[in-house]
Design an enzyme around this catalytic site. Structure first.
Site, mmCIF file in Angstrom:
data_model
loop_
_atom_site.group_PDB
_atom_site.id
_atom_site.type_symbol
_atom_site.label_atom_id
_atom_site.label_comp_id
_atom_site.label_asym_id
_atom_site.label_seq_id
_atom_site.Cartn_x
_atom_site.Cartn_y
_atom_site.Cartn_z
ATOM 1 N N ALA A 164 4.595 -0.139 -11.570
ATOM 2 C CA ALA A 164 3.330 0.462 -11.149
ATOM 3 C C ALA A 164 2.298 -0.630 -10.848
ATOM 4 O O ALA A 164 1.725 -1.212 -11.768
ATOM 5 C CB ALA A 164 2.813 1.415 -12.219
ATOM 6 N N PHE A 208 1.680 5.972 -5.337
ATOM 7 C CA PHE A 208 2.865 5.587 -4.566
ATOM 8 C C PHE A 208 3.928 4.959 -5.467
ATOM 9 O O PHE A 208 4.564 3.985 -5.085
ATOM 10 C CB PHE A 208 2.498 4.617 -3.440
ATOM 11 C CG PHE A 208 1.601 5.221 -2.396
ATOM 12 C CD1 PHE A 208 1.963 6.399 -1.754
ATOM 13 C CD2 PHE A 208 0.403 4.620 -2.055
ATOM 14 C CE1 PHE A 208 1.139 6.970 -0.793
ATOM 15 C CE2 PHE A 208 -0.429 5.186 -1.093
ATOM 16 C CZ PHE A 208 -0.062 6.371 -0.463
ATOM 17 N N GLU A 227 12.558 -8.188 -3.977
ATOM 18 C CA GLU A 227 12.261 -6.837 -3.500
ATOM 19 C C GLU A 227 12.234 -6.812 -1.972
ATOM 20 O O GLU A 227 12.835 -5.949 -1.334
ATOM 21 C CB GLU A 227 10.912 -6.373 -4.057
ATOM 22 C CG GLU A 227 10.492 -5.012 -3.505
ATOM 23 C CD GLU A 227 9.319 -4.409 -4.272
ATOM 24 O OE1 GLU A 227 8.844 -5.039 -5.230
ATOM 25 O OE2 GLU A 227 8.909 -3.283 -3.912
ATOM 26 N N GLU A 231 1.769 -6.642 7.856
ATOM 27 C CA GLU A 231 0.598 -7.482 8.091
ATOM 28 C C GLU A 231 0.447 -8.484 6.943
ATOM 29 O O GLU A 231 0.128 -9.658 7.176
ATOM 30 C CB GLU A 231 -0.662 -6.619 8.228
ATOM 31 C CG GLU A 231 -0.739 -5.811 9.540
ATOM 32 C CD GLU A 231 0.252 -4.653 9.625
ATOM 33 O OE1 GLU A 231 0.654 -4.121 8.568
ATOM 34 O OE2 GLU A 231 0.658 -4.283 10.753
#
Lengths: 381, 380, 380, 381
Positions: free
Chosen positions: B124, B156, B243, B368
């Protein structure tokens, strides 16, 4: 030459804008999308106010105006909401077939029902003379007599779930060979002999339920036999491409507007997102792409109204506008970041609706084939 | 042409996994997508079958396998055409935090459950008002009476419904520098004051659980600190490399699946009474996509090897993440166009991939952000 | 991240070559470009310095070096920012025909001169009416009175002015199948009936000599047949792989030079009183190009290794040729835009590269031909 | 709204077409390109026929028509030949400055000379208020008195080699600070005190000799001091962007036409190149891109004529048209294969001219900055 909208056109734009603002509801739209619900009430109100069939003759209750006005309304509607706007405008689409091929009786009876919001129409994509024949015309009248009974499957009927009028051109066989004679059936899902197939779960435009019809010994009592003229087919094509282009244009603009509002509001790294140069440039490029498609679409509509026969312009407008819609809504999701991917912020819906508009407009390669055929003409050895 | 150096064991593992997914996952995927949820049980099945957390050393009950096994799991999961059972997040992103930063006692306590699927994990970081800008996070962790009290919202959060254990990033309000204020904590599901919000409805990844997490005077033991206090920012940054690499691999795997399906479709579907592959334009489109994928895969393979050798490939990983995720979306869009009207319907399998892959340019750091990282590495 | 496995010897070679080019080539390049010609002498200098035909075995006076040396020559030539001294065409495209297909006597006769620069070579395939469509060539080679009589025109022949020896593809008019009619012949400059046309003026590669070649009852000895009679088509196809690979490498090298120059320029040039690299849009543009080049280079490196191990990489080479040449042109166009008004002038070095690189999507088989080859390999 | 050219506009298009067809010569154009020669004779003939300054007031010998007519002429000219067409049209460009900032005497004296083909003009790009300040304004009047003497360098003077009138806006310093007051010098390479610098060897547009001017104690006797209004600067910008867009549009069309002729003529693998689907689609995409840029440019010109103040449209038209020109001419080279790379077939010249038009129009990022500033407006914290 004047290259700007006149007063009456601006008034129509404004009326469409006010209507959409007052009647289109975000929650309803998201529900329509999730559950595949046609916006019945909003549609009939829109029809009452004259937004359907504005480009068709007044004697059949049309608006007596042009394709450009039709395009403007469609654009404003999908700018406000891509799902609702497209569903409402597509519900009138089949009137193009009836205007071209209907008998006078049919026109007098059916067109007012469509324009006044009493009957929704659908279109069997396989029956559109758009060169979209990857599935082939799966449905043909095997008998040339007036009382033939027809059996077959009609795939990909746009708005087929809710439509009450679905015109289908049936080309006739004679001696085992396809002729250029045809008749137009006017079906609906409740016609005797018709079973509605499974509803397609669309990737977008989900308020417009696409389905298939299974026909078993459907009697063709409405039949009058005619040979479609190239000109008539072209007019239908042209109207179809222009409407899809306009819906796409608005979808792009709607996604852009939502992204613009977001980046002007949201801060990251201590400043508004809209303060970052790459975000500014992304917006500038999106706006440029929209403006280019808009100019092309308006001019193509204007050409159609001035009765120029130009096979390329509506196809080009369609290619440009649907591509713009897909790309602009794709970038809008990016500008909203994680929020853009959630259903709550609507831009993902714009992206799905844009993609559906693109795909249902026709296969890109076949559209390009049409454009290049118009450009190159006949080749001589 | 070079590929990754898979051994016989890798190939056997892949084949066992494929068998497992074929019987336990694929048949249920359509239902899970409809339910917007996967059953909790599938995590346990996958864990007990030995396909979760393959890199955890044997001393904690794991298999101690190399990163290529993680690559394989990622690729094979992509073939199931759903994103609900987000194994790579658990196995190769969250659990490595415990493995790298956890105390022995924490490892012993949690890792066996992570491996057998009893414990599903989440991380988180993101908050409603701080997306890409991690430094602006506001969730607080204060030491009060020998406990840590957490307040704030996270959003999310993938695996946000199923998670039994959350690696939480929170700030000590007493530390001024935002980069030194962040620490990581382990929060178990069921801790009073920790609440899971409703599922967030998304464009794709519909069977996957993304949720908001709420912390309201949530008290956890001081011992739940993961690693050094104040090191959270660095910990997060370090783990983001793997990741992002996994996200890139997943994107390319999805693109590969979409393209392969489309090639097969075009070989058989008819257009103007001929197979679509007879159309030169279709052939060229397929060729262009195949080329992009081959080119991207070569880069990705180099990157996987460098990552396994612990090279600093921060910039290259950011390149792979943004480039592969963009290309995968391009491939998705082009494949749908090639297939044509049939792809307007969800019955067409690549439609789901088209929806699912859209998030790849956004999560694990937007593209970005990737470009900013690369620009820094180029000293621009 | 992996690079090509250069040894100390490779690096020393590169450094010697760079020194040679710095003193013998670079100072003259601007003049050569103005002259639309390089001096014949530079070929000899380069040959005598040991930089031509590095792969020719020692038994013929060569150095017998591996393909990586050819890659190095190609890359270093790109840095000279001119295309006139087209060494790779001679060393790694034409001479290999003699090496692979020549009789011992032919090798002994020609190779030493090729190595020391006394002999410059060219290959003549393309004709005015048969560009990509080799099978439609019409130049004829008839056996008459124990000689071979050649008639026909060839065009777009690189090294067409300087060449002392041409590998010529011509058809036996008595053989019907176009694929079995083609043979390769060695034609020496000065042979009666062989005439070089005027130089073809081009957008770029201005110092480089491209010409038409005319054969008018040109009689050569039967012994000048290169390899098997009728095998020309297959011979050409086989050698195209290395040619295309070199074109791809050259394109990427040129793009690399353009990008590096532009990065340096943007670091120092001011825009709104700040270095251009402060502009986020500029930074992102540079990042995107750097990424494309890194990704492409990874693929190219794999391909070079596979090529050196004699794998059949026809499809992958075609991919590299088309993808790299397109990307190089994209980079060229973007770099000019980034530099802005200064790049309107030929004084700006990347302008010449922008002009020179435009041909890369066309020569050695147009990119459309590449895509056809790939489509076939994909069995579309 | 009517979205098509009226009769008089079509007549102008036709006249421009006939003129170019009769007067533009391929060999001369290639020589102009190779040797950097301004097409003196063709230019003065074009001026005699009224093709220069058609959008400027009749009282100064202009055509009294609009930007759209000016755009149409520029487009037709570069369609016929990009190098000659651009050189001729750019030779009149400085009239925009004189129309905005000239005294009445200057207007009466100079504008007719320009329009009637007696004097060519040039423009110092550094003096254009286009945000193109990557080199900075290298030239300033350090003295506010009427008889200041000016020393400095003027870089990037388009058409500087041949121009007889080069207007330069000199902003005044007072107490060491730049003010908003300025005066307009009207220079030429033969003015006393001016040394012409080295001619730039351009990558394209080589009939338009770009050079630099070195000024040493140049007397500014023509000076009248004024404060340029935003509106005036915008009009110059707008005229500049529109002209460059139109030149680019024609360059694209010219490259397209040459490629089309080639693929309809040349055979490979036993059929015309134009018979291959990927070549057909490439042509269709090129045509679509051109048509989109054309629609946008015409509409932008029309807006300028209807006195709408719109900072974005001309910039957008320029961005679109120059990009189109570069991409379409790039593809045209590809369609011609090896021939396309040779100077003989002209498409490589189109590509170089297109790139020069793009670069000289301004830095893409600064143009995008302008568009996005117009879109986003002021951001509030």
């Amino acid at each position: 030459m004047t290259y700007s909208l006149d007063k009456s056109q601006k008034a129509i734009q404004k009326a469409a804008f006010e209507f959409a603002k007052g009647e289109f509801d975000g929650d309803a739209a998201r529900e329509s999308d999730q559950k595949g619900i046609f916006p019945e009430v909003t549609w009939s109100k829109a029809a009452e106010l004259g937004f359907i069939g504005i480009h068709h003759p007044e004697k059949y209750s049309g608006g007596g105006l042009g394709h450009l006005e039709h395009v403007l309304i469609a654009e404003v509607f999908t700018t406000s909401d891509s799902t609702l706007g497209a569903a409402i405008m597509l519900a009138g689409l089949a009137s193009e077939w009836i205007v071209q091929f209907g008998t006078d009786t049919q026109k007098k009876m059916l067109l007012p029902e469509i324009y006044e919001g009493r009957k929704k129409t659908g279109i069997a994509l396989d029956g559109i003379p758009l060169g979209n024949n990857d599935d082939g015309v799966s449905f043909k009248n095997e008998n040339s007599s007036d009382h033939s009974l027809i059996t077959g499957e009609l795939k990909h009927v746009i708005n087929g779930k809710d439509a009450e009028i679905v015109p289908v051109l049936c080309y006739h066989f004679e001696g085992g060979r396809l002729t250029d004679k045809c008749s137009m059936l006017l079906l609906d899902g409740k016609s005797p002999g018709i079973t509605m197939g499974k509803e397609y779960s669309l990737l977008g435009l989900r308020a417009t339920g696409m389905t298939s019809y299974f026909l078993k010994n459907v009697g063709s009592n409405h039949i009058h036999i005619f040979t479609p003229k190239d000109n008539q087919l072209l007019k239908i094509q042209s109207a179809f491409y222009l409407l899809m282009a306009a819906l796409a244009l608005g979808t792009a603009q709607g996604a852009f507007d939502r992204a613009m509002a977001h980046v002007k509001d949201r801060e990251q790294f201590g400043k508004k997102l809209a303060g970052f140069q790459v975000i500014q440039h992304k917006l500038a490029r999106m706006a440029l792409q929209i403006e280019q498609s808009r100019c092309l679409t308006y001019i193509a509509a204007n050409h159609a109204d001035s009765k120029k026969v130009d096979t390329k312009m509506p196809v080009m407008a369609n290619l440009a506008a649907t591509k713009t819609a897909v790309e602009v809504s794709y970038e809008s999701i990016q500008l909203l970041g994680g929020y853009g991917y959630t259903t709550e912020y609507d831009v993902e819906r714009c992206y799905r609706d844009a993609k559906a508009l693109q795909i249902l407009s026709g296969h890109e390669h076949e559209l390009l084939d049409q454009v290049s055929a118009g450009l190159i003409g006949r080749l001589h050895k | 042409m070079k590929t990754l150096p898979y051994t016989e064991s890798h190939l056997a593992f892949r084949s066992r996994l494929r068998q497992f997914l074929k019987s336990e996952v694929t048949p249920h995927v359509d239902q899970w997508e409809k339910d917007h949820m996967i059953p909790r049980e599938i995590w346990r099945k996958m864990g007990r079958a030995g396909f979760l957390c393959t890199s955890v050393p044997e001393e904690y009950g794991g298999l101690g396998l190399d990163f290529l096994y993680s690559v394989i799991v990622n690729q094979e999961m992509a073939r199931t055409n759903h994103a609900g059972l987000m194994a790579y997040l658990h196995s190769d992103i969250v659990v490595p935090y415990i493995l790298s930063y956890g105390l022995e006692v924490q490892k012993k306590k949690y890792l066996p459950g992570c491996i057998n699927g009893d414990i599903v994990t989440a991380v988180a970081m993101t908050e409603p008002d701080s997306g890409s800008d991690l430094a602006s996070m506001s969730t607080s962790a204060e030491e009060i009476d020998g406990q840590v009290v957490i307040n704030g919202n996270k959003t999310f959060i993938s695996n946000g419904f199923h998670c039994d254990l959350v690696i939480l990033a929170a700030k000590d309000p007493l530390v001024k520098s935002p980069h030194k204020a962040v620490s990581l904590y382990i929060v178990e599901d069921g801790t009073p004051g920790f609440k899971k919000g409703n599922l967030i409805e998304k464009m794709g990844m519909r069977s996957q659980d993304t949720a908001e997490l709420f912390f309201n005077d949530c008290r956890i033991p001081k011992d739940n600190l993961l690693g050094q206090k104040g090191a959270g920012f660095v910990q997060l940054m370090k783990k983001l490399q793997q990741e992002r690499l996994l996200v890139a691999i997943l994107a390319v795997s999805m693109a590969r699946n979409m393209l392969d399906w489309t090639v097969e479709y075009c070989r058989h579907a008819l257009q103007n009474q001929e197979p679509m592959t007879k159309s030169q334009a279709t052939r060229f489109a397929l060729v262009e996509m195949e080329t992009e994928l081959k080119v991207g895969t070569a880069f990705l393979n180099d990157l996987v090897m460098a990552h396994m050798e612990n090279e600093d490939v921060t910039a290259e990983t950011s390149m792979a993440k943004y480039w592969c995720s963009e290309k995968a979306n391009e491939v998705a869009n082009r494949c749908l166009e090639l297939v044509g009207r049939k792809s307007a319907s969800e019955d067409c399998p690549i439609v789901r991939m088209w929806r699912d892959v859209r998030i790849h340019t956004i999560f694990a750091g937007t593209n970005e952000i990737m470009k900013n990282i690369i620009a820094k590495s180029m000293k621009l």
